[in-house]
Enzyme design. Sequence first.
Site, PDB file in Angstrom:
ATOM      1  N   CYS A 143       1.000  33.475  11.147  1.00  0.00           N
ATOM      2  CA  CYS A 143       1.412  34.169  12.368  1.00  0.00           C
ATOM      3  C   CYS A 143       1.925  33.215  13.439  1.00  0.00           C
ATOM      4  O   CYS A 143       1.315  33.077  14.506  1.00  0.00           O
ATOM      5  CB  CYS A 143       0.252  34.978  12.913  1.00  0.00           C
ATOM      6  SG  CYS A 143       0.062  36.498  12.016  1.00  0.00           S
ATOM      7  N   GLU A 144       2.999  32.507  13.166  1.00  0.00           N
ATOM      8  CA  GLU A 144       3.659  31.667  14.160  1.00  0.00           C
ATOM      9  C   GLU A 144       5.131  31.603  13.788  1.00  0.00           C
ATOM     10  O   GLU A 144       5.472  31.500  12.611  1.00  0.00           O
ATOM     11  CB  GLU A 144       3.068  30.242  14.161  1.00  0.00           C
ATOM     12  CG  GLU A 144       1.615  30.239  14.563  1.00  0.00           C
ATOM     13  CD  GLU A 144       1.132  28.935  15.165  1.00  0.00           C
ATOM     14  OE1 GLU A 144       1.965  28.143  15.625  1.00  0.00           O
ATOM     15  OE2 GLU A 144      -0.089  28.744  15.153  1.00  0.00           O
ATOM     16  N   TYR A 180       6.684  17.540  11.169  1.00  0.00           N
ATOM     17  CA  TYR A 180       7.642  16.436  11.289  1.00  0.00           C
ATOM     18  C   TYR A 180       9.093  16.917  11.304  1.00  0.00           C
ATOM     19  O   TYR A 180      10.011  16.102  11.390  1.00  0.00           O
ATOM     20  CB  TYR A 180       7.519  15.482  10.096  1.00  0.00           C
ATOM     21  CG  TYR A 180       6.159  14.879   9.854  1.00  0.00           C
ATOM     22  CD1 TYR A 180       5.566  14.018  10.785  1.00  0.00           C
ATOM     23  CD2 TYR A 180       5.484  15.125   8.663  1.00  0.00           C
ATOM     24  CE1 TYR A 180       4.330  13.451  10.534  1.00  0.00           C
ATOM     25  CE2 TYR A 180       4.247  14.549   8.407  1.00  0.00           C
ATOM     26  CZ  TYR A 180       3.680  13.719   9.352  1.00  0.00           C
ATOM     27  OH  TYR A 180       2.457  13.155   9.091  1.00  0.00           O
ATOM     28  N   TYR A 213       1.226  14.093   1.263  1.00  0.00           N
ATOM     29  CA  TYR A 213       1.001  14.750   2.553  1.00  0.00           C
ATOM     30  C   TYR A 213       1.272  16.250   2.468  1.00  0.00           C
ATOM     31  O   TYR A 213       1.745  16.865   3.408  1.00  0.00           O
ATOM     32  CB  TYR A 213       1.830  14.075   3.658  1.00  0.00           C
ATOM     33  CG  TYR A 213       1.623  12.569   3.654  1.00  0.00           C
ATOM     34  CD1 TYR A 213       0.397  12.046   4.056  1.00  0.00           C
ATOM     35  CD2 TYR A 213       2.592  11.694   3.174  1.00  0.00           C
ATOM     36  CE1 TYR A 213       0.153  10.674   4.000  1.00  0.00           C
ATOM     37  CE2 TYR A 213       2.366  10.321   3.118  1.00  0.00           C
ATOM     38  CZ  TYR A 213       1.139   9.822   3.529  1.00  0.00           C
ATOM     39  OH  TYR A 213       0.903   8.478   3.459  1.00  0.00           O
ATOM     40  N   ARG A 262       3.163   7.710  -0.310  1.00  0.00           N
ATOM     41  CA  ARG A 262       4.194   8.704  -0.599  1.00  0.00           C
ATOM     42  C   ARG A 262       4.996   8.392  -1.863  1.00  0.00           C
ATOM     43  O   ARG A 262       5.205   9.254  -2.703  1.00  0.00           O
ATOM     44  CB  ARG A 262       5.152   8.758   0.598  1.00  0.00           C
ATOM     45  CG  ARG A 262       6.311   9.706   0.436  1.00  0.00           C
ATOM     46  CD  ARG A 262       7.354   9.503   1.552  1.00  0.00           C
ATOM     47  NE  ARG A 262       6.734   9.286   2.828  1.00  0.00           N
ATOM     48  CZ  ARG A 262       6.347  10.256   3.643  1.00  0.00           C
ATOM     49  NH1 ARG A 262       6.543  11.497   3.316  1.00  0.00           N
ATOM     50  NH2 ARG A 262       5.781   9.970   4.793  1.00  0.00           N
ATOM     51  N   GLU A 279       0.826  -1.221   0.000  1.00  0.00           N
ATOM     52  CA  GLU A 279       0.000   0.000   0.000  1.00  0.00           C
ATOM     53  C   GLU A 279       0.852   1.260   0.000  1.00  0.00           C
ATOM     54  O   GLU A 279       0.823   2.034   0.957  1.00  0.00           O
ATOM     55  CB  GLU A 279      -0.856   0.046   1.265  1.00  0.00           C
ATOM     56  CG  GLU A 279      -1.712  -1.150   1.516  1.00  0.00           C
ATOM     57  CD  GLU A 279      -2.291  -1.156   2.937  1.00  0.00           C
ATOM     58  OE1 GLU A 279      -1.726  -0.496   3.836  1.00  0.00           O
ATOM     59  OE2 GLU A 279      -3.297  -1.808   3.119  1.00  0.00           O
ATOM     60  N   PRO A 280       1.621   1.508  -1.055  1.00  0.00           N
ATOM     61  CA  PRO A 280       2.424   2.736  -1.050  1.00  0.00           C
ATOM     62  C   PRO A 280       1.549   3.977  -1.238  1.00  0.00           C
ATOM     63  O   PRO A 280       0.566   3.958  -1.975  1.00  0.00           O
ATOM     64  CB  PRO A 280       3.346   2.551  -2.256  1.00  0.00           C
ATOM     65  CG  PRO A 280       2.607   1.629  -3.159  1.00  0.00           C
ATOM     66  CD  PRO A 280       1.783   0.736  -2.293  1.00  0.00           C
ATOM     67  N   ARG A 312       4.460  19.649   6.531  1.00  0.00           N
ATOM     68  CA  ARG A 312       5.511  18.687   6.863  1.00  0.00           C
ATOM     69  C   ARG A 312       6.742  19.295   7.565  1.00  0.00           C
ATOM     70  O   ARG A 312       7.202  18.734   8.558  1.00  0.00           O
ATOM     71  CB  ARG A 312       5.943  17.890   5.621  1.00  0.00           C
ATOM     72  CG  ARG A 312       4.805  17.043   5.031  1.00  0.00           C
ATOM     73  CD  ARG A 312       5.299  16.057   3.974  1.00  0.00           C
ATOM     74  NE  ARG A 312       6.049  14.981   4.560  1.00  0.00           N
ATOM     75  CZ  ARG A 312       7.359  14.873   4.527  1.00  0.00           C
ATOM     76  NH1 ARG A 312       8.081  15.739   3.863  1.00  0.00           N
ATOM     77  NH2 ARG A 312       7.967  13.875   5.138  1.00  0.00           N
TER      78      ARG A 312
HETATM   79  C1  LIG Z   1      -0.498   6.031   5.421  1.00  0.00           C
HETATM   80  C2  LIG Z   1      -0.662   4.590   5.190  1.00  0.00           C
HETATM   81  C3  LIG Z   1      -0.058   3.966   4.088  1.00  0.00           C
HETATM   82  C4  LIG Z   1       0.847   4.708   3.139  1.00  0.00           C
HETATM   83  O1  LIG Z   1       2.019   5.121   3.754  1.00  0.00           O
HETATM   84  P1  LIG Z   1       3.188   5.781   2.856  1.00  0.00           P
HETATM   85  O2  LIG Z   1       4.271   6.047   3.822  1.00  0.00           O
HETATM   86  O3  LIG Z   1       2.621   7.032   2.282  1.00  0.00           O
HETATM   87  O4  LIG Z   1       3.550   4.792   1.824  1.00  0.00           O
HETATM   88  C5  LIG Z   1      -0.314   2.629   3.866  1.00  0.00           C
HETATM   89  N1  LIG Z   1      -1.107   1.922   4.709  1.00  0.00           N
HETATM   90  C6  LIG Z   1      -1.680   2.476   5.798  1.00  0.00           C
HETATM   91  C7  LIG Z   1      -2.522   1.670   6.669  1.00  0.00           C
HETATM   92  C8  LIG Z   1      -1.473   3.834   6.065  1.00  0.00           C
HETATM   93  O5  LIG Z   1      -2.030   4.382   7.153  1.00  0.00           O
END
Ligand SMILES: *Cc1c(COP(=O)(O)O)cnc(C)c1O
Length: 412
Positions: free
Chosen positions: A340-341, A313, A369, A273, A270-271, A309
């Site tokens: 304003c921060e 982060y 993101y 990013r 599940e990519p 980000r």
């Molecule tokens: C956010 C998320 C992803 C994707 O993460 P990436 O770092 O963007 O690849 C995949 N699976 C789940 C459950 C997530 O919460």
Amino acid sequence: MYPLDREKGELQFGKSSATELIEQFGSPLYLYDEETMRARCREMKNLCSLPNFRVYYSAKANTSIALLKIARQEGLHVDAMTVGEIYQEKLAGFTKEEILFLSNNVQPQHFQEVIDQDILVCIDSLSQLETYCALAPGKEVYIRVNPGKGAGHHEKVITAGKVKFGIEPDGIPEAFEIAKKHSCRLTGFQMHIGSLFLQGEEFTPAIQTMLDIAKQYPQIEYIDFGGGFGIPYDREQEQPFPLEKFSETFTSLLTNWMEETGRKPIFAIEPGRFLVAEAGSCLIQVQATKVNSGIKFIGTDLGFNFLLRPEFYGSYHEIIHATNGDNSQKEVVTVVGNVCESGDHLGKDRELPLIQEQDLLLIRDTGAYGFSMASNYNSMMRPAEVLIQSDGKARLIRKRETIETLVNNQIF
Ligand SMILES: *Cc1c(COP(=O)(O)O)cnc(C)c1O
């Protein structure tokens, strides 16, 4: 975003120059490169040649429907975290079979909406499994397993180990009992250990753990290893994710497992990013320059409300001058936004060609993101998004918000 062409010192995006884009669509502007995103989708699909391997685009990285459409054209499935994501994914053409709903502390009425749409659900806790199965007797269901160890670029994105996510391996037998009680079929395990790892090494042990766990449960027909594949935000310090090396390890782990068990489940990743980060960038305009306490500040119109980000982060994003390519004279500057921060930094101590008011800068790798985490904080209207199509044309895919956005839902 690739390639970074310059003409007369100015960055070119397909058929348009940086200045032309800002004149046409305004500043700040989220830009996406279609070809880059397609290339990344193909790389992920090619990570494993097994016919039972699937890639789900994790849409929370960027939910723009035009980009979802590209992911679908490239043959990807899609994850949803909310009914709002499902709604947009359907508008992009994804069918219910292509969507997996990954739930986390969901309200029962949202479960009901997903059940009514006949979309598969992955459940994050035993207590929600009870709730879901009671609402959906007889349905197939997956669970999220917490394999015990996470990985990622920041504690906020490590999502396995001592975190809120998943069902621990000890709880799996009970999960099967809960499912059985409601005549549900528990057929899938999912995990997601964290975000932005740049080596395969952090990932492989978790994959192995997941495969070991799944070995014990012959009912499992779907094993999902989650996302987290990183990109080198700092190209000078970091290397790209070693796709080829990882691909070999990954494929052999899966192949061996199938040989050992005689089973052939669907294997998924599940990519998020990885697919969209490098395809996106922000084109922004310098509104003021000043020196305070010996620091040269470059004041731009992109605050952390639109690109969170760096602030949230502490992330690095490469900043380049978009309208001055003369590298012979440089200065060290701190690039800030307009919120304003005092934490509103885009980049500290960056060496850039000389910058003047109205110049344009490019913040790179903001496709993931970026817009999806943007807010209306400080009562600002969120920026427009433009896709640089494969034919070089710039196409508006999201209009800049208007002043009405800010008051639409208010009752006064
Ligand atoms: C956010 C998320 C992803 C994707 O993460 P990436 O770092 O963007 O690849 C995949 N699976 C789940 C459950 C997530 O919460």
